[in-house]
Design an enzyme around this catalytic site. Structure first.
Site, PDB file in Angstrom:
ATOM      1  N   PRO A   1       0.746  -4.593  -3.352  1.00  0.00           N
ATOM      2  CG  PRO A   1       1.688  -5.140  -1.301  1.00  0.00           C
ATOM      3  CD  PRO A   1       2.047  -4.697  -2.679  1.00  0.00           C
ATOM      4  CG  ASN A   2      -3.632  -5.282   0.393  1.00  0.00           C
ATOM      5  OD1 ASN A   2      -4.271  -6.328   0.299  1.00  0.00           O
ATOM      6  ND2 ASN A   2      -2.628  -5.133   1.234  1.00  0.00           N
TER       7      ASN A   2
ATOM      8  NE  ARG B   1      -5.623  -0.938   1.066  1.00  0.00           N
ATOM      9  CZ  ARG B   1      -4.374  -0.612   0.797  1.00  0.00           C
ATOM     10  NH1 ARG B   1      -4.033  -0.305  -0.438  1.00  0.00           N
ATOM     11  NH2 ARG B   1      -3.466  -0.592   1.730  1.00  0.00           N
TER      12      ARG B   1
ATOM     13  CE1 TYR C   1      -3.776   4.361   0.715  1.00  0.00           C
ATOM     14  CE2 TYR C   1      -5.275   2.783   1.736  1.00  0.00           C
ATOM     15  CZ  TYR C   1      -4.040   3.386   1.665  1.00  0.00           C
ATOM     16  OH  TYR C   1      -3.049   3.022   2.548  1.00  0.00           O
TER      17      TYR C   1
ATOM     18  CG  ASN D   1       1.181   2.887  -5.024  1.00  0.00           C
ATOM     19  OD1 ASN D   1       1.845   2.643  -4.013  1.00  0.00           O
ATOM     20  ND2 ASN D   1      -0.054   3.359  -4.971  1.00  0.00           N
TER      21      ASN D   1
ATOM     22  CB  ALA E   1       2.358  -2.587   2.562  1.00  0.00           C
TER      23      ALA E   1
ATOM     24  CD  GLU F   1       8.218   5.022  -3.615  1.00  0.00           C
ATOM     25  OE1 GLU F   1       9.289   4.397  -3.813  1.00  0.00           O
ATOM     26  OE2 GLU F   1       7.804   5.322  -2.477  1.00  0.00           O
TER      27      GLU F   1
ATOM     28  CG  HIS G   1       3.154   6.368  -2.085  1.00  0.00           C
ATOM     29  ND1 HIS G   1       3.126   5.014  -1.875  1.00  0.00           N
ATOM     30  CD2 HIS G   1       4.462   6.718  -2.150  1.00  0.00           C
ATOM     31  CE1 HIS G   1       4.370   4.560  -1.814  1.00  0.00           C
ATOM     32  NE2 HIS G   1       5.200   5.572  -1.988  1.00  0.00           N
TER      33      HIS G   1
ATOM     34  NE  ARG H   1      -2.088   6.841   5.553  1.00  0.00           N
ATOM     35  CZ  ARG H   1      -2.323   5.671   4.931  1.00  0.00           C
ATOM     36  NH1 ARG H   1      -1.837   5.470   3.714  1.00  0.00           N
ATOM     37  NH2 ARG H   1      -3.014   4.737   5.528  1.00  0.00           N
TER      38      ARG H   1
HETATM   39  C1  DQA Z   1       0.045   3.579  -0.508  1.00  0.00           C
HETATM   40  C2  DQA Z   1       0.582   3.977   0.866  1.00  0.00           C
HETATM   41  C3  DQA Z   1       1.144   2.763   1.605  1.00  0.00           C
HETATM   42  O1  DQA Z   1       1.611   3.148   2.907  1.00  0.00           O
HETATM   43  C4  DQA Z   1       0.078   1.709   1.773  1.00  0.00           C
HETATM   44  O2  DQA Z   1       0.627   0.547   2.376  1.00  0.00           O
HETATM   45  C5  DQA Z   1      -0.638   1.383   0.517  1.00  0.00           C
HETATM   46  C6  DQA Z   1      -0.973   2.458  -0.416  1.00  0.00           C
HETATM   47  C7  DQA Z   1      -0.628   4.766  -1.235  1.00  0.00           C
HETATM   48  O3  DQA Z   1      -0.773   4.688  -2.446  1.00  0.00           O
HETATM   49  O4  DQA Z   1      -1.022   5.736  -0.588  1.00  0.00           O
HETATM   50  O5  DQA Z   1      -1.018   0.242   0.288  1.00  0.00           O
HETATM   51  O6  DQA Z   1       1.145   3.152  -1.318  1.00  0.00           O
END
Ligand code: DQA
Length: 145
Positions: free
Chosen positions: A10-11, A18, A23, A74, A77, A98, A100, A107
């Site tokens: 998501p997002n 964003r 990011y 990835n 959230a 995985e 990020h 964080r």
């Molecule tokens: C994320 C880290 C997550 O905590 C966050 O909710 C994201 C992006 C990252 O790529 O740093 O949406 O996965």
């Protein structure tokens, strides 16, 4: 050529605008292009997928058994909340990494626990969009070892 699925949660479709201080400025399309280039170098066919919906991500992971040789995910959230995605990852015996963009361990407290990483071979985080490129390096080592 081996096929690698890269799933984005998501997002991540909002990357580029964003919270770019966290990011970075690359859009998801730009990251996809960079991954495809890296894939050519590593002899991997890269297929990108993004969804904001947990169930769709689960359905996509199910496709791994038949249609792909490895997964880079990835979960965004969902990393911190989804036992359902963890169960799906555990159910499928293929190389899985995985990633990020941000260093989730530097964080907020609620980001320091990755539930989903318990279902993968390894975790890469904190290198911005290069986390994706490093993920491709890592999965290529798992697949062509
Ligand atoms: C994320 C880290 C997550 O905590 C966050 O909710 C994201 C992006 C990252 O790529 O740093 O949406 O996965």
């Amino acid at each position: 050529m081996k096929k690698i699925l890269i799933i984005n949660g998501p997002n991540l479709n909002l990357l580029g605008t964003r919270e770019d201080e966290i990011y970075g400025k690359d859009t998801l399309n730009e990251i996809e292009e960079a991954c495809k280039k890296k894939g050519v170098e590593k002899n991997l066919d890269i297929i990108f997928y993004q969804s904001n919906t947990e169930g769709k991500i689960i359905d996509k992971i199910h496709e791994l058994s038949k249609n792909f040789d490895g997964l880079i995910i990835n979960p965004a959230a969902f990393t911190h909340s989804s036992i359902a995605i963890l169960d799906t990852l555990r159910a499928i015996k293929k190389p899985k990494i995985e990633i990020h963009l941000s260093n989730i361990y530097s964080r907020e407290e609620y980001r320091k626990k990755s539930i989903t990483s318990e279902g993968v071979d390894g975790l890469i985080c904190g290198f911005g969009s290069d986390s994706y490129i490093l993920g491709i390096e890592a999965i290529s080592k798992l697949i062509y070892k």
